[in-house]
Scaffold this motif. Structure first.
Motif, mmCIF file in Angstrom:
data_model
loop_
_atom_site.group_PDB
_atom_site.id
_atom_site.type_symbol
_atom_site.label_atom_id
_atom_site.label_comp_id
_atom_site.label_asym_id
_atom_site.label_seq_id
_atom_site.Cartn_x
_atom_site.Cartn_y
_atom_site.Cartn_z
ATOM 1 N N HIS A 278 0.875 -1.179 0.000
ATOM 2 C CA HIS A 278 0.000 0.000 0.000
ATOM 3 C C HIS A 278 0.907 1.223 0.000
ATOM 4 C CE1 HIS A 278 -3.791 -2.062 1.942
ATOM 5 N NE2 HIS A 278 -3.650 -2.340 0.664
ATOM 6 N N ALA A 279 1.180 1.767 -1.176
ATOM 7 C CA ALA A 279 2.094 2.905 -1.299
ATOM 8 C C ALA A 279 1.358 4.227 -1.174
ATOM 9 C CB ALA A 279 2.816 2.845 -2.651
ATOM 10 N N ASN A 280 2.066 5.229 -0.662
ATOM 11 C CA ASN A 280 1.524 6.589 -0.687
ATOM 12 C C ASN A 280 1.548 7.122 -2.115
ATOM 13 O OD1 ASN A 280 1.281 6.530 2.071
ATOM 14 N ND2 ASN A 280 3.010 7.876 2.484
ATOM 15 N N ALA A 281 0.810 8.189 -2.344
ATOM 16 C CA ALA A 281 0.844 8.857 -3.647
ATOM 17 C C ALA A 281 2.058 9.787 -3.679
ATOM 18 C CB ALA A 281 -0.447 9.631 -3.887
ATOM 19 N N GLY A 282 3.238 9.179 -3.591
ATOM 20 C CA GLY A 282 4.476 9.946 -3.541
ATOM 21 C C GLY A 282 4.773 10.422 -2.129
ATOM 22 N N LEU A 283 5.861 11.153 -1.992
ATOM 23 C CA LEU A 283 6.231 11.717 -0.698
ATOM 24 C C LEU A 283 5.566 13.075 -0.525
ATOM 25 C CD1 LEU A 283 10.014 10.748 -0.643
ATOM 26 C CD2 LEU A 283 8.096 9.602 0.491
ATOM 27 N N PRO A 284 5.033 13.370 0.671
ATOM 28 C CA PRO A 284 4.257 14.599 0.857
ATOM 29 C C PRO A 284 5.080 15.872 0.681
ATOM 30 C CG PRO A 284 4.704 13.551 2.962
ATOM 31 C CD PRO A 284 5.150 12.590 1.915
ATOM 32 N N VAL A 285 4.413 16.863 0.120
ATOM 33 C CA VAL A 285 5.003 18.197 -0.041
ATOM 34 C C VAL A 285 4.136 19.167 0.760
ATOM 35 C CG1 VAL A 285 5.629 19.998 -1.673
ATOM 36 C CG2 VAL A 285 5.810 17.602 -2.358
ATOM 37 N N TYR A 286 4.768 20.010 1.570
ATOM 38 C CA TYR A 286 4.026 20.943 2.427
ATOM 39 C C TYR A 286 3.663 22.197 1.623
ATOM 40 C CZ TYR A 286 2.687 23.130 6.871
ATOM 41 O OH TYR A 286 1.992 23.714 7.904
ATOM 42 N N ILE A 287 2.369 22.364 1.357
ATOM 43 C CA ILE A 287 1.884 23.489 0.555
ATOM 44 C C ILE A 287 0.711 24.147 1.272
ATOM 45 C CG2 ILE A 287 0.869 24.198 -1.649
ATOM 46 C CD1 ILE A 287 2.211 21.772 -2.948
ATOM 47 N N ASP A 288 0.811 25.464 1.467
ATOM 48 C CA ASP A 288 -0.282 26.243 2.081
ATOM 49 C C ASP A 288 -0.776 25.632 3.395
ATOM 50 O OD1 ASP A 288 -0.194 28.061 -0.018
ATOM 51 O OD2 ASP A 288 -1.671 26.954 -1.202
ATOM 52 N N GLY A 289 0.168 25.210 4.239
ATOM 53 C CA GLY A 289 -0.192 24.729 5.564
ATOM 54 C C GLY A 289 -0.652 23.298 5.650
ATOM 55 N N LYS A 290 -0.533 22.541 4.569
ATOM 56 C CA LYS A 290 -0.946 21.141 4.638
ATOM 57 C C LYS A 290 -0.079 20.272 3.737
ATOM 58 C CE LYS A 290 -4.609 21.638 1.146
ATOM 59 N NZ LYS A 290 -6.037 21.428 0.866
ATOM 60 N N ASP A 291 -0.058 18.988 4.079
ATOM 61 C CA ASP A 291 0.704 18.029 3.280
ATOM 62 C C ASP A 291 -0.082 17.662 2.026
ATOM 63 O OD1 ASP A 291 2.907 17.862 4.950
ATOM 64 O OD2 ASP A 291 2.040 16.260 6.168
ATOM 65 N N VAL A 292 0.584 17.728 0.898
ATOM 66 C CA VAL A 292 -0.025 17.359 -0.374
ATOM 67 C C VAL A 292 0.779 16.200 -0.961
ATOM 68 C CG1 VAL A 292 -0.571 18.117 -2.712
ATOM 69 C CG2 VAL A 292 -0.850 19.703 -0.791
ATOM 70 N N PHE A 293 0.079 15.160 -1.383
ATOM 71 C CA PHE A 293 0.742 14.011 -1.997
ATOM 72 C C PHE A 293 0.694 14.179 -3.509
ATOM 73 C CE2 PHE A 293 -0.283 12.703 2.236
ATOM 74 C CZ PHE A 293 0.799 11.899 2.616
ATOM 75 N N PRO A 294 1.849 14.333 -4.149
ATOM 76 C CA PRO A 294 1.894 14.815 -5.528
ATOM 77 C C PRO A 294 1.710 13.779 -6.626
ATOM 78 C CG PRO A 294 4.118 14.549 -4.685
ATOM 79 C CD PRO A 294 3.189 14.203 -3.553
#
Length: 301
Positions: A238-254
């Motif tokens: 069960h992989a994440n959708a990539g490594l999270p990027v911190y954008i506008d105060g929240k983690d975004v999975f790119p």
């Protein structure tokens, strides 16, 4: 209930598709940050069932349950420690309704947040805690117990033992690893993938693997490492959708669905038998993975 065991299907060489993230989905449906996500199985059963159904509609062969933190210690934080059985049974029942008779329900069991090393709990405490949870999940209609996001071998073994001794369900055991500066994969407690799998298999796990913490690229490396040491084990990723990027105060999975799907052939070649998603993945990601798997080998659905 599905008639064949999951491992019986895997013996035929079929690649199965699991589901994606649950937590983000719950927040999209209105879960507040101070609320207990697991309690929604009691208070918002239709919404929980809808999440599972969205993954079934996307092509999942199996769906998890809204019970990742539904153990005594996690629920006690919300004053819900007396609701362990009710919450877990409701969680399994919601996913069972969505899965129907021909899909599998792999019931989510996460860490307690307590450390044996620090003396927070004893092994007996953990065993009793997991026993209460897995028995309720079985009663709610689960086909398997998915003990996931583990970092401590002893805690995982307690959960595996409880599931093996107190239910008739198949057991999946996955750990979370991060890549060190030396280029090795280790759990938070220092376990390598090979060490983690060795302990899980010895304790009675039917299927092993990794979830969370990594995107598909790193999961390919982890799978290769496990398969080299244990060529006969069945592996779930069960992989994440990539490594999270911190954008506008929240983690975004790119990582977009197409990107994850493009790596599926390499993950299958590495030895993965069941492929799904973790943080940041959506029904669109699972649909893309489904399509990629279907191009490799004819699946049961």
């Amino acid at each position: 209930m599905a008639k064949q065991k999951i491992t019986e299907i895997l013996k035929t060489g079929k690649i199965l598709v699991s589901d994606g993230a649950w937590g983000t989905y719950l927040y999209q449906k209105g879960l507040q940050t101070n609320e207990c996500p697991d309690e929604w199985s009691l208070t918002h059963p239709d919404e929980v069932e809808d999440i599972a159904r969205s993954y079934v509609d996307a092509g999942s062969d199996m769906v998890e349950t809204n019970s990742f933190g539904a153990n005594y210690y996690k629920l006690k934080h919300f004053g819900l420690q007396d609701q362990v059985a009710a919450i877990n049974e409701a969680a399994a029942s919601a996913s069972r309704r969505a899965a129907g008779d021909d899909r599998y329900v792999i019931a989510s069991v996460g860490p307690t947040g307590k450390l044996l090393l620090m003396g927070d709990v004893t092994e007996d405490d953990l065993y009793r805690c997991f026993k209460e949870q897995v028995q309720a999940l079985e009663k709610g209609g689960a086909d398997a117990i998915c003990i996931e996001t583990m970092s401590d071998a002893e805690e995982a073994v307690s959960a595996i033992r409880a599931a093996g001794e107190c239910t008739q369900l198949e057991i999946i055991s996955t750990f979370t690893f991060e890549k060190t500066l030396q280029g090795e994969f280790r759990s938070m407690m220092g376990l390598t993938p090979v060490e983690a799998v060795r302990r899980a298999v010895a304790a009675g796990a039917d299927i092993v693997g990794a979830n969370c913490g990594n995107g598909m690229e790193h999961m390919i490396e982890i799978t290769e490492e496990i398969k080299a040491a244990f060529p006969d084990v069945y592996i779930l990723v069960h992989a994440n959708a990539g490594l999270p990027v911190y954008i506008d105060g929240k983690d975004v999975f790119p990582e977009m669905p197409e990107k994850m799907a493009s790596l599926v052939p390499r993950l299958v070649a590495a030895g993965a038998n069941i492929i799904g998603g973790c943080c940041g993945t959506t029904p669109a990601h699972i649909k893309a993975i489904r399509n990629a798997v279907d191009k490799i080998v004819k699946s049961p659905h």
